[in-house]
Write a protein that holds these residues in place. Structure first.
Motif: not given
Length: 203
Positions: A147-149, A155-166, A176-186
């Motif tokens: 849950y990114a929040n 599109p902040a990368i904090d959640s990805f950094n968490f995933i990458k570290k863990k 990444m598969v998504g439906d929005s500009v936010t997902d693409k930017t992320f």
């Protein structure tokens, strides 16, 4: 194409809303419950409220949606917290289905991947409620929900950094598969491959 994707990528990150399932399936029933609540409290027509919420969401999105509805029907904003509570916690009459093609694709992705994530923006209570009330057909046992929040929304990368570290994932092996500009930017911000959900489901 799907075989090529699973050969090239070992870590898949999926958005949730309108990527794996149609969010309107959740929202429409939530709005229906909200409309019934207001009809009970204020003797307004629940069908008109439900119709208004759906149309307004379609035209203008979710921003200030309830404020607009309360104003339109001349209702007090004292109900706002209750409406948000219903939106975030109601239980649908039946589980919400994923897109039909996802049911065909997801098991193969899970089988041929090291790790499959679902990374979603939004109110954490509400997103967890969605996850609980989706008909995953047991695929959820093999998914990691993030849950990114709880970190900082895409599109902040904090959640990805968490995933990458863990989970010690490799950028070059991640898509990444998504439906929005936010997902693409992320995805761009994280330096990982992005694929539009519509293109993904054509495979």
């Amino acid at each position: 194409m799907m075989k090529l994707l699973t050969q090239k990528y070992k870590f898949f990150i999926f958005d949730l809303d309108d990527t794996l399932y149609p969010e309107i399936s959740y929202l429409s029933e939530a709005y229906y419950n909200i409309a019934l609540y207001l009809e009970e409290k204020e003797s307004v027509n629940s069908k008109e409220i439900h119709k208004y919420l759906l149309a307004k969401f379609k035209d203008d999105g979710r921003k200030s949606l309830f404020d607009s509805m309360l104003s339109n029907f001349k209702l007090s904003n004292i109900f706002l917290e209750d409406l948000l509570h219903i939106l975030r916690t109601f239980k649908p009459k039946k589980k919400i289905d994923l897109f039909s093609k996802i049911y065909k694709i997801l098991p193969a992705i899970i089988k041929n991947s090291n790790k499959v994530f679902v990374l979603t923006n939004g109110n954490v209570i509400q997103q967890k409620n969605k996850v609980r009330n989706i008909n995953w057909r047991f695929n959820d046992k093999h998914l990691v929900f993030i849950y990114a929040n709880e970190h900082k929304k895409k599109p902040a990368i904090d959640s990805f950094n968490f995933i990458k570290k863990k989970y010690n994932i490799n950028n070059e092996l991640t898509i990444m598969v998504g439906d929005s500009v936010t997902d693409k930017t992320f995805a761009d911000n994280c330096n990982i491959r992005f694929m539009c959900a519509d293109d993904f489901m054509k495979n």
